[in-house]
Design an enzyme around this catalytic site. Sequence first.
Site, PDB file in Angstrom:
ATOM      1  N   HIS A 415       5.218  63.136 -30.700  1.00 63.46           N
ATOM      2  CA  HIS A 415       4.362  64.221 -31.188  1.00 63.46           C
ATOM      3  C   HIS A 415       3.632  63.825 -32.469  1.00 63.46           C
ATOM      4  O   HIS A 415       3.406  64.651 -33.347  1.00 63.46           O
ATOM      5  CB  HIS A 415       5.203  65.471 -31.460  1.00 63.46           C
ATOM      6  CG  HIS A 415       5.781  66.094 -30.238  1.00 63.46           C
ATOM      7  ND1 HIS A 415       6.831  66.994 -30.289  1.00 63.46           N
ATOM      8  CD2 HIS A 415       5.478  65.945 -28.924  1.00 63.46           C
ATOM      9  CE1 HIS A 415       7.142  67.367 -29.056  1.00 63.46           C
ATOM     10  NE2 HIS A 415       6.341  66.751 -28.214  1.00 63.46           N
ATOM     11  N   LEU A 416       3.254  62.573 -32.603  1.00 64.51           N
ATOM     12  CA  LEU A 416       2.642  62.091 -33.836  1.00 64.51           C
ATOM     13  C   LEU A 416       1.397  62.897 -34.184  1.00 64.51           C
ATOM     14  O   LEU A 416       0.543  63.152 -33.334  1.00 64.51           O
ATOM     15  CB  LEU A 416       2.273  60.617 -33.689  1.00 64.51           C
ATOM     16  CG  LEU A 416       1.856  59.909 -34.969  1.00 64.51           C
ATOM     17  CD1 LEU A 416       3.043  59.728 -35.899  1.00 64.51           C
ATOM     18  CD2 LEU A 416       1.224  58.560 -34.644  1.00 64.51           C
TER      19      LEU A 416
END
Length: 476
Positions: A415-416
Amino acid sequence: MHSDVLIVGAGSAGSVLAERLSADSSCRVTVVEAGPGAADPQVLTQISDGLRLPIGTASSVVRRYPTTLTEDPERHAQIMRGAVVGGSGAVNGGYFCRGLPSDFDGWAMPGWAWADVLPHFLAIETDVDFGGPLHGDVGPIIIQRVTEFDGCTATFVDAAISAGYRWIEDLNGSTPDSPLPPGVGAVPLNINGGTRVGPGGAYLKPAMDRAGLTVLTDTRVRRIKIVGGRAIGVECHGPAGPVDLTADRIVLSAGAIGSAHLLMLSGVGPQQALNAAGVPVVADLPVGMASADHPEWVLPVDWTETHGLPPLEATLSTDDGLEIRPYTAGFGAMVSGSRDDPGDHPHIGVALMRPRSRGRVRLSSADPDVLPTIEHRYDREPADVAALGAGAELARELAGAHVKGATASWSTSQHLCGTAPMGRDDDAAAVVDAHCRVRGVDGLWVVDGSVLPAIPSRGPHATIVMLGHRAAEFVV
């Protein structure tokens, strides 16, 4: 070719933004996507099956980036990003939980409070399970939940309720006045009849016949051309070779890695790092200096697999910011769709949804073909490690004798975000303003997960789709 608006990336935000802007017949919109479109039947098969993740070694619709998860000791992993029309929203597990009202209100960003973003969450969805003022009923993305659990999901839900956690009817039902309590609930999914309903198919595909919309696939942008402090075009490489495109307005929607990389290659980023790579500095901005992601520990369990359903059907949220995830199959089964490997079992993920740790995305070279250096640095905050350890203990208690082994493995939720965060005018950490405009460069916006000023307390996909819908009002 010249356009009014050129959008780099046809992912979760870019697809929505392109549809919104091209609805104005006087606006010429060009979208440049590095990956393929869905015209190839093999591509369509990969991205439409919502019951598996098309990210294995044979996948033609993802790009892989190496990262270092922890520093002491070094633990390495790969980040997968969708490289196809639809982006990562075309290859993910269908999780469509919104960010919480407290996330948006906590940003304290003009135009991004919960009251500002809720209408856009409503506009993007049709929720077939819930109506009322918190749920959309005319949007193109179909949202629904699994209503009857079996196998490992049923075992997990029963264990959580027996442990005293309440059942949450609607994980997208939080409001500022009535925040959701800790509890377990069914995940809102953008999967309809086994088909993933991502932004590429829901938004961009129906707009493809518009005269003012051009979508160039298999075309990779290598740099932004910035002249006299203004972005005027991009250098690309497509099926026929190099091509230059110009536009009045340029929007980067290439994702938290892709957009940050392009900014730095084009001279927008930390001065010292750009100088070291031999890139002339256009704007000294903290691109990639404080990225965020959800660290995740994984415990294998010997629960009975759930067949013919999405990889994640329910989650448990705790009051200390953990999300406990009972995955319905092993990783191999989720990737390949094959569930006949006796060693490929379900597992529990323990994700920290409000981490303190911050990572980095750094320019490695002035050569666009050299990947950036990514460091998650998950172990830099002892409080984060302690919280994950407590979550793993809770997961062991819920699973009981079904846990296989005592040690959890480090992983990441993929989920950068936050590599080009938005901020107020006096915020030295901000790369873009509240309208997603890049500071110090005219005619350039970033609209994707890069600009999130803090990572949401839920997986960010629904928030990024909303962001594309919201930011269409700003690209003027």
